[in-house]
Design an enzyme around this catalytic site. Structure first.
Site, PDB file in Angstrom:
ATOM      1  N   CYS A  42     -11.740   0.395  13.190  1.00  0.00           N
ATOM      2  CA  CYS A  42     -10.482   0.708  12.483  1.00  0.00           C
ATOM      3  C   CYS A  42     -10.555   0.246  11.028  1.00  0.00           C
ATOM      4  O   CYS A  42     -10.047   0.908  10.130  1.00  0.00           O
ATOM      5  CB  CYS A  42      -9.297   0.072  13.196  1.00  0.00           C
ATOM      6  SG  CYS A  42      -8.937   0.907  14.755  1.00  0.00           S
ATOM      7  N   ASN A  67      -2.211   2.713  21.103  1.00  0.00           N
ATOM      8  CA  ASN A  67      -3.547   2.970  21.663  1.00  0.00           C
ATOM      9  C   ASN A  67      -3.479   3.931  22.845  1.00  0.00           C
ATOM     10  O   ASN A  67      -2.551   3.877  23.648  1.00  0.00           O
ATOM     11  CB  ASN A  67      -4.274   1.665  22.019  1.00  0.00           C
ATOM     12  CG  ASN A  67      -3.508   0.777  22.983  1.00  0.00           C
ATOM     13  OD1 ASN A  67      -2.287   0.750  22.984  1.00  0.00           O
ATOM     14  ND2 ASN A  67      -4.233   0.045  23.800  1.00  0.00           N
ATOM     15  N   GLU A  75      -5.807   5.387  25.933  1.00  0.00           N
ATOM     16  CA  GLU A  75      -7.059   5.160  26.669  1.00  0.00           C
ATOM     17  C   GLU A  75      -7.427   6.362  27.531  1.00  0.00           C
ATOM     18  O   GLU A  75      -6.647   7.305  27.691  1.00  0.00           O
ATOM     19  CB  GLU A  75      -6.914   3.891  27.517  1.00  0.00           C
ATOM     20  CG  GLU A  75      -6.634   2.677  26.638  1.00  0.00           C
ATOM     21  CD  GLU A  75      -6.690   1.350  27.365  1.00  0.00           C
ATOM     22  OE1 GLU A  75      -6.669   1.330  28.612  1.00  0.00           O
ATOM     23  OE2 GLU A  75      -6.768   0.330  26.660  1.00  0.00           O
ATOM     24  N   CYS A 134      -7.864   3.494  19.275  1.00  0.00           N
ATOM     25  CA  CYS A 134      -7.018   2.385  18.839  1.00  0.00           C
ATOM     26  C   CYS A 134      -5.734   2.899  18.168  1.00  0.00           C
ATOM     27  O   CYS A 134      -5.725   3.978  17.553  1.00  0.00           O
ATOM     28  CB  CYS A 134      -7.750   1.526  17.822  1.00  0.00           C
ATOM     29  SG  CYS A 134      -9.163   0.637  18.489  1.00  0.00           S
ATOM     30  N   CYS A 149      -9.967  -3.932  15.008  1.00  0.00           N
ATOM     31  CA  CYS A 149     -11.412  -3.905  15.283  1.00  0.00           C
ATOM     32  C   CYS A 149     -12.183  -3.373  14.065  1.00  0.00           C
ATOM     33  O   CYS A 149     -11.604  -2.802  13.137  1.00  0.00           O
ATOM     34  CB  CYS A 149     -11.701  -3.051  16.518  1.00  0.00           C
ATOM     35  SG  CYS A 149     -11.597  -1.282  16.221  1.00  0.00           S
ATOM     36  N   GLU A 180      -4.347   1.914  15.475  1.00  0.00           N
ATOM     37  CA  GLU A 180      -4.460   2.065  14.016  1.00  0.00           C
ATOM     38  C   GLU A 180      -4.968   3.449  13.641  1.00  0.00           C
ATOM     39  O   GLU A 180      -4.452   4.113  12.745  1.00  0.00           O
ATOM     40  CB  GLU A 180      -5.446   1.034  13.430  1.00  0.00           C
ATOM     41  CG  GLU A 180      -5.019  -0.399  13.564  1.00  0.00           C
ATOM     42  CD  GLU A 180      -5.516  -1.064  14.846  1.00  0.00           C
ATOM     43  OE1 GLU A 180      -5.512  -0.406  15.904  1.00  0.00           O
ATOM     44  OE2 GLU A 180      -5.888  -2.241  14.775  1.00  0.00           O
TER      45      GLU A 180
HETATM   46  N1  THU Z   1      -7.213  -1.706  20.418  1.00  0.00           N
HETATM   47  C1  THU Z   1      -6.453  -1.181  19.406  1.00  0.00           C
HETATM   48  O1  THU Z   1      -5.591  -0.314  19.630  1.00  0.00           O
HETATM   49  N2  THU Z   1      -6.693  -1.629  18.140  1.00  0.00           N
HETATM   50  C2  THU Z   1      -7.649  -2.529  17.809  1.00  0.00           C
HETATM   51  O2  THU Z   1      -7.892  -2.757  16.636  1.00  0.00           O
HETATM   52  C3  THU Z   1      -8.363  -3.245  18.856  1.00  0.00           C
HETATM   53  C4  THU Z   1      -8.232  -2.712  20.232  1.00  0.00           C
HETATM   54  C5  THU Z   1      -7.001  -1.194  21.782  1.00  0.00           C
HETATM   55  C6  THU Z   1      -8.147  -0.368  22.301  1.00  0.00           C
HETATM   56  C7  THU Z   1      -7.990  -0.523  23.788  1.00  0.00           C
HETATM   57  O3  THU Z   1      -7.076   0.466  24.244  1.00  0.00           O
HETATM   58  C8  THU Z   1      -7.337  -1.878  23.954  1.00  0.00           C
HETATM   59  O4  THU Z   1      -6.835  -2.251  22.685  1.00  0.00           O
HETATM   60  C9  THU Z   1      -8.293  -2.969  24.450  1.00  0.00           C
HETATM   61  O5  THU Z   1      -9.428  -3.018  23.677  1.00  0.00           O
END
Ligand code: THU
Length: 155
Positions: free
Chosen positions: A109, A56, A58, A67, A106, A69
């Site tokens: 994704c 991930n 940010e 994310c 999520c 994925e």
């Molecule tokens: N996140 C993912 O990388 N994948 C997901 O399916 C759910 C959330 C990340 C996004 C963000 O950087 C952190 O987790 C908190 O939400």
């Protein structure tokens, strides 16, 4: 085929899944998550055995966070176009914590996985650590997102 199989112990998974989980764990080292402090890694195996990972990423402008994925899926599409995805694993842990945290993909994704699956006319297996420390193997993205948006309505 069962849509979801759960495993109490990682050792009970097949060796390819265990390897992907290991690669996804490694990928969390490249997570850029100073805001959530939640490190996510994903690993995808293609039909020819190539493994692509993602983590991930940010941004101070929070909605721009991406994310793990989707980072991995889009890397596949751009670097290995036309190669079929067999399976993907997703893991997460809190920053500075070694043990994995339950982390289910999520909805955004899942929607992206679904379209990858439709484009390749073959299901993608997804492995995640679900609640209660149980590993979940899902037989397809479709099983993770029933009634997902279908782009066919746009034509
Ligand atoms: N996140 C993912 O990388 N994948 C997901 O399916 C759910 C959330 C990340 C996004 C963000 O950087 C952190 O987790 C908190 O939400």
């Amino acid at each position: 085929m069962n849509e979801f199989i759960t495993y109490n112990n990682i050792e009970d998974l097949d060796s390819e899944s265990k390897y992907l989980i290991h690669k996804a764990k490694e990928a969390t080292a490249h997570s850029y998550s100073p805001y959530s402090k939640f490190c996510v890694g994903s690993a995808i195996i293609l039909e020819d055995g190539t493994v692509i990972t993602g983590s991930n990423q940010e941004n101070a402008s929070y909605p721009l966070c991406m994310c793990a994925e989707r980072v991995a899926l889009y890397a596949v599409a751009s670097q290995f176009p036309g190669k079929r995805i067999i399976k993907m694993a997703v893991v997460a842990h809190k920053k500075n914590h070694k043990e994995l945290a339950p982390g289910s993909s999520c909805g955004a994704c899942r929607q992206v996985m679904l379209e990858f699956e439709q484009r390749q006319h073959n299901p993608i297996e997804v492995i995640m650590l679900g609640p209660g420390e149980k590993w979940v193997k899902c037989s397809s993205a479709r099983s993770l997102l029933p009634f997902g948006f279908d782009g066919k309505v746009l034509h």
